[in-house]
Design a protein around this motif. Structure first.
Motif, PDB file in Angstrom:
ATOM      1  N   LEU A 173       0.844  -1.201   0.000  1.00 15.83           N
ATOM      2  CA  LEU A 173       0.000   0.000   0.000  1.00 15.83           C
ATOM      3  C   LEU A 173       0.878   1.249   0.000  1.00 15.83           C
ATOM      4  O   LEU A 173       2.010   1.220   0.464  1.00 15.83           O
ATOM      5  CB  LEU A 173      -0.952  -0.019   1.197  1.00 15.83           C
ATOM      6  CG  LEU A 173      -2.109  -1.017   1.033  1.00 15.83           C
ATOM      7  CD1 LEU A 173      -3.023  -0.989   2.242  1.00 15.83           C
ATOM      8  CD2 LEU A 173      -2.917  -0.738  -0.215  1.00 15.83           C
ATOM      9  N   PRO A 174       0.324   2.351  -0.527  1.00 18.33           N
ATOM     10  CA  PRO A 174       1.184   3.520  -0.724  1.00 18.33           C
ATOM     11  C   PRO A 174       1.528   4.331   0.522  1.00 18.33           C
ATOM     12  O   PRO A 174       2.156   5.364   0.406  1.00 18.33           O
ATOM     13  CB  PRO A 174       0.408   4.375  -1.738  1.00 18.33           C
ATOM     14  CG  PRO A 174      -0.914   3.766  -1.907  1.00 18.33           C
ATOM     15  CD  PRO A 174      -1.013   2.531  -1.097  1.00 18.33           C
ATOM     16  N   ARG A 175       1.094   3.905   1.695  1.00 14.33           N
ATOM     17  CA  ARG A 175       1.509   4.619   2.915  1.00 14.33           C
ATOM     18  C   ARG A 175       1.706   3.595   4.026  1.00 14.33           C
ATOM     19  O   ARG A 175       0.950   2.630   4.137  1.00 14.33           O
ATOM     20  CB  ARG A 175       0.445   5.639   3.300  1.00 14.33           C
ATOM     21  CG  ARG A 175       0.862   6.520   4.461  1.00 14.33           C
ATOM     22  CD  ARG A 175      -0.049   7.702   4.638  1.00 14.33           C
ATOM     23  NE  ARG A 175      -1.447   7.357   4.444  1.00 14.33           N
ATOM     24  CZ  ARG A 175      -2.431   8.244   4.387  1.00 14.33           C
ATOM     25  NH1 ARG A 175      -2.154   9.510   4.466  1.00 14.33           N
ATOM     26  NH2 ARG A 175      -3.668   7.865   4.239  1.00 14.33           N
ATOM     27  N   TRP A 219       1.276   3.525   7.331  1.00 18.65           N
ATOM     28  CA  TRP A 219       0.182   3.269   8.282  1.00 18.65           C
ATOM     29  C   TRP A 219      -0.882   2.354   7.660  1.00 18.65           C
ATOM     30  O   TRP A 219      -1.321   1.383   8.279  1.00 18.65           O
ATOM     31  CB  TRP A 219      -0.445   4.592   8.739  1.00 18.65           C
ATOM     32  CG  TRP A 219      -1.262   4.461   9.988  1.00 18.65           C
ATOM     33  CD1 TRP A 219      -0.842   4.714  11.253  1.00 18.65           C
ATOM     34  CD2 TRP A 219      -2.627   4.026  10.096  1.00 18.65           C
ATOM     35  NE1 TRP A 219      -1.864   4.469  12.142  1.00 18.65           N
ATOM     36  CE2 TRP A 219      -2.968   4.050  11.468  1.00 18.65           C
ATOM     37  CE3 TRP A 219      -3.587   3.625   9.179  1.00 18.65           C
ATOM     38  CZ2 TRP A 219      -4.222   3.696  11.937  1.00 18.65           C
ATOM     39  CZ3 TRP A 219      -4.849   3.257   9.633  1.00 18.65           C
ATOM     40  CH2 TRP A 219      -5.160   3.297  10.997  1.00 18.65           C
ATOM     41  N   ASP A 220      -1.255   2.674   6.428  1.00 16.98           N
ATOM     42  CA  ASP A 220      -2.299   1.889   5.757  1.00 16.98           C
ATOM     43  C   ASP A 220      -1.844   0.454   5.539  1.00 16.98           C
ATOM     44  O   ASP A 220      -2.639  -0.481   5.643  1.00 16.98           O
ATOM     45  CB  ASP A 220      -2.662   2.520   4.408  1.00 16.98           C
ATOM     46  CG  ASP A 220      -3.246   3.894   4.595  1.00 16.98           C
ATOM     47  OD1 ASP A 220      -4.345   4.006   5.135  1.00 16.98           O
ATOM     48  OD2 ASP A 220      -2.573   4.867   4.229  1.00 16.98           O
ATOM     49  N   ASP A 221      -0.562   0.294   5.239  1.00 15.90           N
ATOM     50  CA  ASP A 221      -0.065  -1.059   4.983  1.00 15.90           C
ATOM     51  C   ASP A 221      -0.092  -1.907   6.255  1.00 15.90           C
ATOM     52  O   ASP A 221      -0.500  -3.068   6.223  1.00 15.90           O
ATOM     53  CB  ASP A 221       1.361  -1.008   4.413  1.00 15.90           C
ATOM     54  CG  ASP A 221       1.762  -2.361   3.883  1.00 15.90           C
ATOM     55  OD1 ASP A 221       1.376  -2.682   2.756  1.00 15.90           O
ATOM     56  OD2 ASP A 221       2.401  -3.122   4.634  1.00 15.90           O
ATOM     57  N   ALA A 255      -2.025  -1.421   8.737  1.00  9.88           N
ATOM     58  CA  ALA A 255      -3.439  -1.606   9.128  1.00  9.88           C
ATOM     59  C   ALA A 255      -4.149  -2.624   8.240  1.00  9.88           C
ATOM     60  O   ALA A 255      -5.231  -3.102   8.601  1.00  9.88           O
ATOM     61  CB  ALA A 255      -4.166  -0.267   9.054  1.00  9.88           C
ATOM     62  N   ARG A 305       5.216   6.257  10.055  1.00 12.40           N
ATOM     63  CA  ARG A 305       3.816   5.919   9.741  1.00 12.40           C
ATOM     64  C   ARG A 305       3.208   6.698   8.587  1.00 12.40           C
ATOM     65  O   ARG A 305       2.352   6.187   7.867  1.00 12.40           O
ATOM     66  CB  ARG A 305       2.943   6.063  11.000  1.00 12.40           C
ATOM     67  CG  ARG A 305       2.827   7.469  11.526  1.00 12.40           C
ATOM     68  CD  ARG A 305       2.192   7.478  12.890  1.00 12.40           C
ATOM     69  NE  ARG A 305       2.054   8.825  13.424  1.00 12.40           N
ATOM     70  CZ  ARG A 305       3.021   9.508  14.008  1.00 12.40           C
ATOM     71  NH1 ARG A 305       4.214   8.974  14.128  1.00 12.40           N
ATOM     72  NH2 ARG A 305       2.810  10.733  14.461  1.00 12.40           N
ATOM     73  N   GLU A 306       3.625   7.954   8.381  1.00 13.44           N
ATOM     74  CA  GLU A 306       3.038   8.747   7.294  1.00 13.44           C
ATOM     75  C   GLU A 306       3.885   8.698   6.025  1.00 13.44           C
ATOM     76  O   GLU A 306       3.560   9.348   5.034  1.00 13.44           O
ATOM     77  CB  GLU A 306       2.889  10.218   7.737  1.00 13.44           C
ATOM     78  CG  GLU A 306       1.845  10.443   8.820  1.00 13.44           C
ATOM     79  CD  GLU A 306       0.422  10.082   8.382  1.00 13.44           C
ATOM     80  OE1 GLU A 306       0.132  10.182   7.185  1.00 13.44           O
ATOM     81  OE2 GLU A 306      -0.381   9.678   9.247  1.00 13.44           O
ATOM     82  N   VAL A 313       5.873   7.340   2.581  1.00 12.31           N
ATOM     83  CA  VAL A 313       5.560   6.477   1.439  1.00 12.31           C
ATOM     84  C   VAL A 313       6.665   5.423   1.339  1.00 12.31           C
ATOM     85  O   VAL A 313       7.844   5.754   1.495  1.00 12.31           O
ATOM     86  CB  VAL A 313       5.445   7.290   0.126  1.00 12.31           C
ATOM     87  CG1 VAL A 313       4.137   8.039   0.082  1.00 12.31           C
ATOM     88  CG2 VAL A 313       6.595   8.251  -0.041  1.00 12.31           C
ATOM     89  N   PRO A 314       6.319   4.160   1.120  1.00 16.26           N
ATOM     90  CA  PRO A 314       7.313   3.082   1.201  1.00 16.26           C
ATOM     91  C   PRO A 314       8.530   3.242   0.283  1.00 16.26           C
ATOM     92  O   PRO A 314       9.630   2.869   0.660  1.00 16.26           O
ATOM     93  CB  PRO A 314       6.517   1.840   0.816  1.00 16.26           C
ATOM     94  CG  PRO A 314       5.118   2.186   1.134  1.00 16.26           C
ATOM     95  CD  PRO A 314       4.969   3.649   0.889  1.00 16.26           C
ATOM     96  N   ARG A 356      10.223   5.641  -0.361  1.00 13.47           N
ATOM     97  CA  ARG A 356      11.201   6.597   0.164  1.00 13.47           C
ATOM     98  C   ARG A 356      11.977   6.019   1.351  1.00 13.47           C
ATOM     99  O   ARG A 356      12.842   6.684   1.908  1.00 13.47           O
ATOM    100  CB  ARG A 356      10.489   7.873   0.614  1.00 13.47           C
ATOM    101  CG  ARG A 356      10.049   8.743  -0.516  1.00 13.47           C
ATOM    102  CD  ARG A 356      11.205   9.609  -0.954  1.00 13.47           C
ATOM    103  NE  ARG A 356      10.761  10.572  -1.932  1.00 13.47           N
ATOM    104  CZ  ARG A 356      11.312  10.699  -3.124  1.00 13.47           C
ATOM    105  NH1 ARG A 356      12.314   9.936  -3.457  1.00 13.47           N
ATOM    106  NH2 ARG A 356      10.882  11.595  -3.974  1.00 13.47           N
TER     107      ARG A 356
END
Lengths: 258, 299
Positions: free
Chosen positions: B93-95, B97-99, B101, B131-132, B134-135, B137
């Protein structure tokens, strides 16, 4: 997907430098992605229905104002628009020859205004929020998953392609006579093919990684998004402007600012 | 209780190449086992068989006493967490935290409960500040931490780690080993990094398509023929003591890491000088550097 591989392999496109990072610095970042998507679509559809030069010029001015208010860096927008501008010109040029300069300008204004607003809305939204918003607006889950993952992996394949480019340059493969050079063409084809093969292998592993974490066919996004007053305000204002411009275009309202 | 059991497991790839042949393995609950072997030994394939991504053409796999089959693979898989070798395969996922979660959301968590769980694992793996982000980076070490957080967020009973230390710089490697050692779980590590395996697990299974050996690290690392056959390298400190032994130095127990080596040398010095003590410990400077400090005490 093949054409993306091809463009990556030739180095003709490089993935943008993480739009998420500059999106966070804009004024529209915290707005509900659904509000941004809906208002941008209303505006873009309205503009596409306009035929008169005056309303189109006003629509274009509106889109520029939205861009300036958003706080997006002009350099960022220029970088995104470069490729699109070329495409726009290619679409609009036949209009110039067949329907004259006025229709040509109208076409340019129409496409530019719509594209600019859509771009502003997309570039001021974090990719995960955008995907989340699209999903909540009812876009099919497969399409949203495809969009989110294309965004995520575009950077990885971009890096992979540039590593391969450097490796082949290190072994003496030059640019030759560009696309006309048979050897260059062969190298580019094999690079594109190799990226495709690697992408297939990675896709299998990603599928396993997703299933390992309970993937059930719906790509969930954790963020809880809620519509608030400024979000509704944005939709209303853009819808009102679009409606007014349409009325102006169809002659229900007579108004010339100059 | 037996967490994982494989009986005479055999598997061949689509092109007919035999990947695994007659593998018997028993991992008890709470145990830490290393699967050692060179590239292409079938380590990752074995982990995939345990996860139910592939199914053996021969033999069987049991997860907590239940036979793994296509129809119950999704259910049994929930008790296992797999850390992939390449974190880019795992973080989709592109962030961040979302990944992290993603897994708990698939388990039905949402709202405050979800946030609490995600925050907990991000903090415990030292990835909270990411957490905020982008992977793409993140550094490889940071990606690995996020990938571990993503797996731990599922609260699995068994953790399967595929080459966890591959491609990590020394600092990130130490940090990852510290995180893994801090977990109270059944752990299976597939690796060719014997030094890391020694630090993370208590026994090893040596694999090269079929099982070559199984047992404690001392026995395995003392078996030169086995090491050659399995294309494995002994940890530098162990190798040093093996060389010293050929020169006449006698150790009571072959040291597998620096702490054991220090203990061994201390014992030798105490024996030789009647009362001497050598103490080496690592300490962290305020700037974060790890330093080594030596004290020699003589009475």
């Amino acid at each position: 997907m093949n054409s993306i591989m091809w463009l990556l392999a030739t180095g003709h496109i490089t993935p943008p430098t993480s739009p998420d990072e500059f999106a966070a610095r804009t004024r529209f970042y915290s707005l509900d992605p659904r509000a941004k998507i809906v208002s941008a679509i209303i505006f873009a559809v309205s503009v596409s229905l306009m035929t008169q030069l005056w309303p189109l010029l006003l629509a274009f001015t509106t889109s520029v104002i939205i861009l300036l208010v958003s706080g997006l860096s002009l350099r960022a927008i220029y970088r995104q628009m470069r490729l699109i501008a070329l495409l726009l010109l290619m679409i609009a040029l036949p209009v110039y020859f067949f329907r004259g300069p006025e229709a040509f300008i109208a076409m340019l204004l129409r496409i530019s205004a719509a594209t600019l607003v859509l771009l502003v809305m997309v570039l001021t939204t974090a990719s995960a929020n955008l995907a989340s918003g699209l999903r909540r607006l009812g876009l099919p889950k497969m399409l949203v998953a495809l969009l989110a993952m294309t965004y995520r992996y575009l950077f990885i394949y971009g890096d992979e392609a540039s590593r391969m480019m450097r490796a082949r340059e290190a072994r003496g493969v030059g640019h030759g006579r560009g696309f006309l050079d048979r050897r260059v063409l062969q190298t580019i084809s094999s690079t594109a093919g190799l990226i495709l093969v690697k992408a297939y292998g990675r896709a299998t592993r990603i599928d396993r990684a997703m299933r390992a974490r309970g993937y059930n066919g719906d790509l969930n996004f954790g963020r809880d998004i809620r519509m608030r007053f400024p979000d509704g305000y944005l939709v209303l204002v853009l819808a009102a402007i679009s409606f007014f411009l349409l009325l102006l275009n169809w002659g229900f309202v007579q108004w010339k600012p100059l | 209780m037996e967490a994982l059991v494989t009986r005479k497991v055999g598997y061949a790839y689509e092109d007919g190449t035999t990947a695994l042949d007659g593998i018997d393995l028993v991992v008890q609950e709470g145990e830490r086992v290393a699967i050692l072997g060179p590239n292409g030994a079938g380590k990752s394939t074995l982990l995939e068989l345990l996860m139910g991504f592939r199914f053996p053409y021969d033999g069987s796999v049991d997860i907590f006493g239940r036979r793994l089959m296509k129809k119950n693979a999704v259910l049994l898989r929930r008790r296992l967490g797999l850390l992939f070798q390449d974190p880019d395969d795992q973080i989709f996922l592109p962030r961040v935290w979302d990944d992290v979660a993603f897994g708990p959301m698939n388990l039905g968590y949402n709202g405050g409960e979800l946030e609490e769980r995600v925050e907990g694992v991000l903090r415990s793996t030292g990835a909270w500040d990411l957490r905020e982000r982008v992977p793409h980076r993140l550094s490889h070490g940071e990606k690995k931490k996020v990938a571990v957080a993503g797996v731990l967020a599922m609260k699995p009973d068994v953790l399967l780690l595929d080459e966890p230390t591959a491609g990590l710089d020394p600092q990130s490697r130490v940090e990852l080993i510290r995180i893994i050692n801090g977990l109270d779980k059944t752990i299976v590590v597939a690796t060719h990094d014997v030094e890391a395996a020694v630090l993370m697990t208590s026994r090893a299974v040596v694999l090269r398509v079929s099982k070559l050996a199984e047992g404690g690290f001392r026995d395995i690392l003392s078996n030169a023929d086995l090491l050659v056959r399995a294309n494995l390298d002994v940890p530098a400190i162990t190798h040093l003591f093996q060389v010293l032994a050929t020169l006449g130095y006698h150790y009571e127990e072959l040291p597998l890491n620096i702490d054991e080596a220090v203990e061994q040398i201390t014992r030798t010095i105490v024996r030789g000088q009647k009362h001497a003590h050598l103490h080496i410990h690592e300490h962290e400077h305020p700037g974060g550097d790890v330093g080594r400090h030596e004290d020699k005490l003589h009475d």
